[in-house]
Design an enzyme around this catalytic site. Structure first.
Site, mmCIF file in Angstrom:
data_model
loop_
_atom_site.group_PDB
_atom_site.id
_atom_site.type_symbol
_atom_site.label_atom_id
_atom_site.label_comp_id
_atom_site.label_asym_id
_atom_site.label_seq_id
_atom_site.Cartn_x
_atom_site.Cartn_y
_atom_site.Cartn_z
ATOM 1 N N ASP A 1 0.826 -1.209 0.000
ATOM 2 C CA ASP A 1 0.000 0.000 0.000
ATOM 3 C C ASP A 1 0.861 1.260 0.000
ATOM 4 O OD1 ASP A 1 -2.840 1.250 1.966
ATOM 5 O OD2 ASP A 1 -2.269 1.478 -0.129
ATOM 6 N N ASP B 1 2.797 2.928 8.041
ATOM 7 C CA ASP B 1 1.565 2.167 7.845
ATOM 8 C C ASP B 1 1.843 0.691 7.567
ATOM 9 O OD1 ASP B 1 -1.487 2.352 6.102
ATOM 10 O OD2 ASP B 1 -1.011 2.583 8.201
ATOM 11 N N ARG C 1 -0.094 9.079 1.000
ATOM 12 C CA ARG C 1 -0.818 9.176 2.286
ATOM 13 C C ARG C 1 -0.196 8.292 3.357
ATOM 14 N NH1 ARG C 1 -3.633 6.402 -1.262
ATOM 15 N NH2 ARG C 1 -3.884 4.183 -0.890
HETATM 16 C C1 LIG Z 1 0.521 18.410 10.233
HETATM 17 C C2 LIG Z 1 1.294 17.846 11.390
HETATM 18 O O1 LIG Z 1 0.901 16.505 11.629
HETATM 19 C C3 LIG Z 1 1.805 15.806 12.496
HETATM 20 C C4 LIG Z 1 1.314 14.412 12.574
HETATM 21 C C5 LIG Z 1 2.424 13.554 13.148
HETATM 22 N N1 LIG Z 1 1.979 12.183 13.085
HETATM 23 C C6 LIG Z 1 2.831 11.174 13.302
HETATM 24 O O2 LIG Z 1 4.013 11.327 13.529
HETATM 25 C C7 LIG Z 1 2.261 9.832 13.206
HETATM 26 C C8 LIG Z 1 2.940 8.622 13.383
HETATM 27 N N2 LIG Z 1 4.265 8.495 13.662
HETATM 28 N N3 LIG Z 1 2.033 7.599 13.219
HETATM 29 C C9 LIG Z 1 2.328 6.217 13.332
HETATM 30 C C10 LIG Z 1 2.749 5.506 12.226
HETATM 31 C C11 LIG Z 1 2.999 4.135 12.337
HETATM 32 C C12 LIG Z 1 2.795 3.479 13.544
HETATM 33 C C13 LIG Z 1 2.345 4.198 14.647
HETATM 34 C C14 LIG Z 1 2.118 5.567 14.526
HETATM 35 CL CL1 LIG Z 1 1.551 6.448 15.872
HETATM 36 C C15 LIG Z 1 0.825 8.082 12.936
HETATM 37 N N4 LIG Z 1 -0.322 7.434 12.693
HETATM 38 C C16 LIG Z 1 -1.432 8.205 12.410
HETATM 39 C C17 LIG Z 1 -2.672 7.569 12.150
HETATM 40 C C18 LIG Z 1 -3.820 8.351 11.882
HETATM 41 C C19 LIG Z 1 -3.721 9.756 11.849
HETATM 42 C C20 LIG Z 1 -2.488 10.409 12.103
HETATM 43 C C21 LIG Z 1 -1.336 9.652 12.393
HETATM 44 N N5 LIG Z 1 -0.141 10.284 12.644
HETATM 45 C C22 LIG Z 1 0.923 9.509 12.914
#
Ligand SMILES: CCOCCCNC(=O)c1c(N)n(-c2ccccc2Cl)c2nc3ccccc3nc12
Length: 360
Positions: free
Chosen positions: A160, A178, A164
């Site tokens: 995938d 993801d 996104r």
């Molecule tokens: C615009 C600024 O946004 C900052 C967002 C930072 N987010 C992260 O670092 C994330 C981050 N490291 N993950 C994540 C990825 C893989 C495994 C676990 C996690 Cl928590 C996220 N999983 C998500 C699932 C749904 C929605 C938002 C998400 N954001 C993050």
């Protein structure tokens, strides 16, 4: 089963990895008192929340993202949660999201990763249209290719890859994220059911996966080509508002996405190679890295940017590109994407280019 019984059943599943049993711990178990939750930044299914937080280690603390699985989540949710953590714990690469640890010995269960300040790549680019240099975009693509190459080298198929599912750090490093197959396929809003009942994000998926569910690292390369197109078009939706059925049909006819505006021909040519119908003709991730490195080191190779022809929605690289290269009406119909009207041309007595010229 009550959630207590479910958790105890789930923890039995987890405890086999307890270091006291002499089994190597796959993921670092963190003390939940060291995790300070600050705010919610995203929601998965009803029992899953993603928060911004701090991981305290000694006198310092680092920003983290925390995926929490609430009480009452099903055993399936717990298993998928654990599977994602176990998968991520095995990766170690600068372009793969880094797991800091897990909390499994208390509720809610947590997956703690590095915090990616600039969020998901698609949304990041949509907020930066025409603000990034070509070399910056290429550096981002090179990073993603490096992450993909690492996954391919350890025989992990992502299934995938899409903008996104790429996260962007504060210094614009792109990291593949993801993991946890079922989470990807089940919860990806872009994923729809195929006729055979599988669930895939069709616009990012290679034809052999759609037809035969044949996912390989070569089909990840097809998806990477779509990510290249997303990056060079600053987060445009692949195939715009074309329906999934039409996308499938035009791909089978050999049509591919055109070069995004201001995208160098040589970069678009690399995308087209990733979209070879035959998986074995697609470039290996290492070749993609080498090609991008050349363009980054010698930007003059990119000066062949062609003007974007918005009127040509899709192009067929194997079909003739101008009238003087077509010799039959059918070739012309294919070139201008009117193949489906072949019958009406014939019933109206237009059977060759000669008769076509008279009506134009
Ligand atoms: C615009 C600024 O946004 C900052 C967002 C930072 N987010 C992260 O670092 C994330 C981050 N490291 N993950 C994540 C990825 C893989 C495994 C676990 C996690 Cl928590 C996220 N999983 C998500 C699932 C749904 C929605 C938002 C998400 N954001 C993050």
């Amino acid at each position: 089963k009550s959630s207590q019984e479910q958790v105890s059943q789930w923890r039995t599943y987890v405890d086999y990895r307890d270091p006291h049993n002499g089994v190597k711990e796959i993921a670092t178990e963190l003390d939940q008192t060291k995790i300070k939750i600050e705010c919610v930044i995203g929601r998965g299914r009803w029992c899953l929340t993603v928060c911004r937080g701090k991981l305290i280690s000694g006198k310092t603390s680092i920003p983290v993202a925390v995926k929490r699985l609430k009480e009452g989540a099903s055993l399936i949710d717990h298993t998928n949660f654990l599977r994602e953590a176990c998968t991520m714990a095995q990766f170690d690469h600068p372009n793969i999201i880094q797991l800091k640890g897990v909390v499994t010995k208390s509720i809610p269960a947590m997956i703690i990763t590095e915090f990616m300040e600039n969020g998901s790549l698609d949304k990041f680019l949509q907020g930066k249209v025409n603000e990034l240099t070509a070399s910056r975009l290429l550096e981002m693509l090179r990073g993603i290719a490096s992450g993909m190459n690492y996954l391919s080298s350890i025989k992990y198929i992502h299934r995938d890859l899409a903008a996104r599912n790429i996260l962007v750090s504060s210094d614009l490093v792109c990291k593949v994220s993801d993991f946890g197959l079922s989470r990807t396929l089940e919860n990806d809003p872009q994923a729809t059911y195929t006729t055979q009942g599988g669930k895939i994000a069709l616009r990012w998926t290679a034809p052999e996966c759609i037809r035969f569910r044949q996912f390989t690292s070569a089909s990840d390369v097809w998806s990477y080509g779509i990510v290249m197109w997303e990056v060079m078009s600053y987060g445009e939706k692949p195939y715009w508002d074309m329906s999934n059925e039409v996308v499938t049909e035009v791909l089978e006819d050999g049509y591919r996405l055109p070069a995004p505006e201001n995208c160098p021909v040589s970069i678009h040519n690399l995308m087209l190679k990733c979209w070879s119908y035959e998986a074995k003709r697609r470039p290996h991730p290492i070749e993609i890295i080498r090609t991008l490195d050349q363009f980054i080191k010698q930007p003059n190779l990119l000066l062949d940017t062609k003007s974007h022809d918005a009127s040509a929605p899709l192009l067929n690289p194997d079909s003739p590109t101008s009238l003087n290269e077509v010799s039959t009406l059918d070739e012309w119909l294919d070139m201008v994407k009117l193949g489906k009207y072949r019958r009406s041309f014939h019933t109206n007595g237009i059977n060759d280019l000669e008769s076509l010229v008279h009506i134009s």
